[in-house]
Design a protein around this motif. Structure first.
Motif, PDB file in Angstrom:
ATOM      1  N   ILE A 196       0.835  -1.201   0.000  1.00  0.00           N
ATOM      2  CA  ILE A 196       0.000   0.000   0.000  1.00  0.00           C
ATOM      3  C   ILE A 196       0.870   1.251   0.000  1.00  0.00           C
ATOM      4  O   ILE A 196       0.602   2.226  -0.725  1.00  0.00           O
ATOM      5  N   ASN A 197       1.926   1.238   0.776  1.00  0.00           N
ATOM      6  CA  ASN A 197       2.826   2.394   0.826  1.00  0.00           C
ATOM      7  C   ASN A 197       3.524   2.621  -0.508  1.00  0.00           C
ATOM      8  O   ASN A 197       3.774   3.771  -0.892  1.00  0.00           O
ATOM      9  N   VAL A 199       2.260   2.028  -3.468  1.00  0.00           N
ATOM     10  CA  VAL A 199       1.284   2.681  -4.336  1.00  0.00           C
ATOM     11  C   VAL A 199       1.176   4.158  -3.977  1.00  0.00           C
ATOM     12  O   VAL A 199       1.204   5.039  -4.856  1.00  0.00           O
ATOM     13  N   LYS A 200       1.074   4.432  -2.689  1.00  0.00           N
ATOM     14  CA  LYS A 200       0.942   5.814  -2.241  1.00  0.00           C
ATOM     15  C   LYS A 200       2.156   6.655  -2.645  1.00  0.00           C
ATOM     16  O   LYS A 200       2.015   7.785  -3.120  1.00  0.00           O
ATOM     17  N   PHE A 229     -12.489   5.722  -3.545  1.00  0.00           N
ATOM     18  CA  PHE A 229     -11.052   5.858  -3.825  1.00  0.00           C
ATOM     19  C   PHE A 229     -10.801   6.899  -4.912  1.00  0.00           C
ATOM     20  O   PHE A 229      -9.940   7.777  -4.775  1.00  0.00           O
ATOM     21  N   TRP A 233      -8.809  10.518  -4.221  1.00  0.00           N
ATOM     22  CA  TRP A 233      -7.544  10.826  -4.884  1.00  0.00           C
ATOM     23  C   TRP A 233      -7.730  11.675  -6.142  1.00  0.00           C
ATOM     24  O   TRP A 233      -6.749  12.131  -6.729  1.00  0.00           O
ATOM     25  N   LEU A 331      -6.356   1.461   0.806  1.00  0.00           N
ATOM     26  CA  LEU A 331      -5.886   2.703   0.185  1.00  0.00           C
ATOM     27  C   LEU A 331      -6.720   3.891   0.651  1.00  0.00           C
ATOM     28  O   LEU A 331      -6.202   5.003   0.814  1.00  0.00           O
ATOM     29  N   ASN A 332      -8.010   3.641   0.872  1.00  0.00           N
ATOM     30  CA  ASN A 332      -8.879   4.735   1.309  1.00  0.00           C
ATOM     31  C   ASN A 332      -8.559   5.225   2.718  1.00  0.00           C
ATOM     32  O   ASN A 332      -8.933   6.334   3.102  1.00  0.00           O
ATOM     33  N   ASN A 334      -5.600   5.797   3.757  1.00  0.00           N
ATOM     34  CA  ASN A 334      -4.414   6.636   3.678  1.00  0.00           C
ATOM     35  C   ASN A 334      -4.787   8.053   3.274  1.00  0.00           C
ATOM     36  O   ASN A 334      -5.781   8.282   2.573  1.00  0.00           O
ATOM     37  N   SER A 336      -4.619  11.154   1.072  1.00  0.00           N
ATOM     38  CA  SER A 336      -4.287  11.379  -0.326  1.00  0.00           C
ATOM     39  C   SER A 336      -3.717  12.778  -0.521  1.00  0.00           C
ATOM     40  O   SER A 336      -4.115  13.719   0.158  1.00  0.00           O
TER      41      SER A 336
END
Length: 552
Positions: A196-197, A199-200, A229, A233, A331-332, A334, A336
């Motif tokens: 996940i990190n 991707v971020k 999502f 983003w 992801l949501n 995190n 953005s």
């Protein structure tokens, strides 16, 4: 602690039906055969399952495939020996390419006749292995629950798909003590924090990101999470081939559908993107426009439930094997970054709106008028299916899918799919309005199952665009060999009369006004309806006439 294992003394046939019952499958499709008569007898005694007997194995298979897509439970279909299996192969292949969970049971010759080229003998598990997730022959009665329950697990888990079980005739009436295991939930793996990190971190540096969303989003019931999502983003979304209902088409972040005959304006959006987030898509030939639009200068983040899908076509910068709902939910959580691409997204949305504008004029073909009328008359949660053919170009270009779970189409491009898939979908979702769209070439390949719709009172509306030719092939013929028409012209068929002969209410129309009246009438009927729409050969596709192709 003891496992919850149930034991019953049953015949193989009854154990098969018990496994299906435990999976909570309520409809099973078939063309009956003497090779599996004991199973038919077991269905007779099982009131919780309705057996739908079709007119042709391809129709039965497409019904099961459409049922699976609509119900989110495996489609189950039975056929007999090599001949039935051969007819069913097109539906198995469709389920394979469409990632649809399906369990296929095939009657087989008696064990003592195997290897002698017995009547209708084919080595079924070997024959169908290349187009299925798993194929097996059931030889030992006591292993029936083990193998059948395993088949359902395989069909549902990972990237869903079809599983084939061959049933030797002599094994079905044999009795044994059957051990039934619990029905296990489908695994929903989540990505690691490290993934996940990654991707971020990658998204922190992009300037024009684009999501391509596919069937994995639908299988994971992740449409709403995808919307969250994308909104969080600020990333625009395109639908993969024939997955248009994966994201609301009227959402400001929706920017198009990657299919056949995709407008250049939509393709330009992909060309301009510097980062692709491929979410629940295998990045098929059609979606990627012959594998051409994801170029080396773009970053690729690929998320899919199947490890075999990641990197199969394009090597990703970040590859994540996970359930799409689980991945997007993480992801949501995190934070953005503020997107710096809002103006680009607005421009790309305007480009999509320009090429998908549904306003009609007298100069537009009847195809576009039909789509406009459907948009006007059908509720937003109506479900549409389609067959293969150029007529579908107008549906894909102009019809706005505003809600999830409102579209079912074959990514395999199988002809004959639309109407029987609609029957399966309607059985799975009886409260939904279901409409199928077909061309005359494809419709007649499974038209006999209109009688099935009458026999079981399955109220679907079937649109048939009749131009008396194989239109898609004629288009390619004119492109490559102008004016040399061979093999693509078809004779005159009255689908109104054909449907009427099977007890279906039917209309034939040639104008948009007549179609509107027929649709109004059809929406009031309580049984199946066919509306035959007479179309001009000249208007061969959304963008071209035959004369225009020849001039090029």
């Amino acid at each position: 602690m003891n496992r919850n294992i149930e034991r019953q003394k049953l015949t193989t046939a009854r154990a098969i039906v018990e496994c299906i019952k435990r999976e909570r499958v309520r409809h099973v499709f078939c063309v009956p055969g003497e090779s599996y008569l004991p199973v038919l007898d077991a269905f007779y005694d099982e009131s919780s399952i309705e057996l739908i007997s079709a007119r042709h194995e391809s129709g039965a298979g497409f019904m099961a495939e459409g049922y699976a897509k609509a119900s989110f439970t495996p489609g189950v279909v039975f056929a007999t020996r090599g001949v039935g299996a051969s007819n069913l192969a097109i539906a198995i292949h469709t389920a394979y390419q469409d990632s649809t969970p399906m369990v296929v049971f095939l009657g087989q010759v008696s064990s003592k006749f195997r290897g002698r080229e017995g009547f209708q003998e084919v080595d079924l598990d070997q024959y169908l292995q290349p187009i299925s997730k798993w194929a097996v022959e059931l030889r030992d009665p006591e292993r029936t629950p083990e193998l059948v329950q395993r088949a359902f697990r395989i069909a549902k888990s990972g990237r869903p798909g079809p599983v084939v079980i061959s049933l030797p005739e002599d094994v079905l009436p044999e009795e044994a003590v059957m051990q039934f295991a619990p029905v296990t939930p489908v695994p929903r793996p989540a990505p690691s924090n490290k993934e996940i990190n990654r991707v971020k971190e990658l998204l922190l540096y992009v300037k024009k990101p684009l999501i391509i969303a596919g069937g994995g989003v639908k299988s994971a019931h992740a449409e709403d999470v995808l919307v969250s999502f994308a909104e969080k983003w600020g990333i625009p979304v395109m639908a993969a081939f024939r997955r248009q209902d994966v994201f609301p088409n009227d959402h400001p972040l929706y920017v198009g559908h990657l299919g056949l005959g995709t407008p250049k304006e939509i393709l330009q959006t992909v060309r301009e993107a510097d980062t692709i987030l491929a979410i629940g898509t295998r990045l098929s030939e059609v979606t990627t426009q012959d594998y051409s639009i994801i170029t080396a200068d773009k970053k690729l983040i690929h998320m899919d439930i199947s490890y075999e899908t990641i990197g199969k076509v394009f090597a990703p910068d970040v590859g994540i094997v996970a359930d799409i709902r689980e991945a997007l939910a993480l992801l949501n959580r995190n934070t953005s970054p503020k997107s710096g691409w809002q103006k680009w997204v607005e421009d790309k949305r305007k480009a999509f709106e320009l090429v998908s504008d549904l306003k009609v004029s007298d100069n537009d073909s009847i195809h576009k008028h039909v789509i406009s009328i459907l948009e006007e008359k059908l509720s937003n949660d109506s479900l549409l299916t389609n067959d293969a053919g150029n007529f579908a170009g107008w549906l894909h270009r102009y019809y706005p899918f505003r809600k999830k779970h409102t579209y079912i189409g074959p990514t395999s491009g199988a002809m004959g799919y639309g109407m029987p898939a609609a029957l399966g979908a309607k059985l799975a979702l009886p409260k939904k309005q279901v409409v199928s769209l077909s061309g005359d070439g494809g419709f007649i390949m499974t038209a006999q199952d209109l009688e099935t719709a009458v026999r079981y009172n399955i109220p679907v509306i079937c649109l048939v665009f009749n131009n008396s030719m194989y239109g898609t092939i004629r288009m390619h013929q004119e492109i490559h060999f102008p004016k040399k028409v061979i093999g693509t012209d078809l004779g005159s068929v009255s689908f109104k009369d054909l449907a009427g002969s099977m007890g279906v209410d039917a209309f034939q129309v040639a104008t948009s006004d007549a179609f509107k009246k027929a649709l109004d009438d059809a929406l009031k009927r309580k049984g199946p309806v066919v509306i035959e729409i007479l179309t001009d050969k000249e208007q061969i596709s959304v963008s071209s006439t035959i004369s225009q192709i020849r001039k090029r």
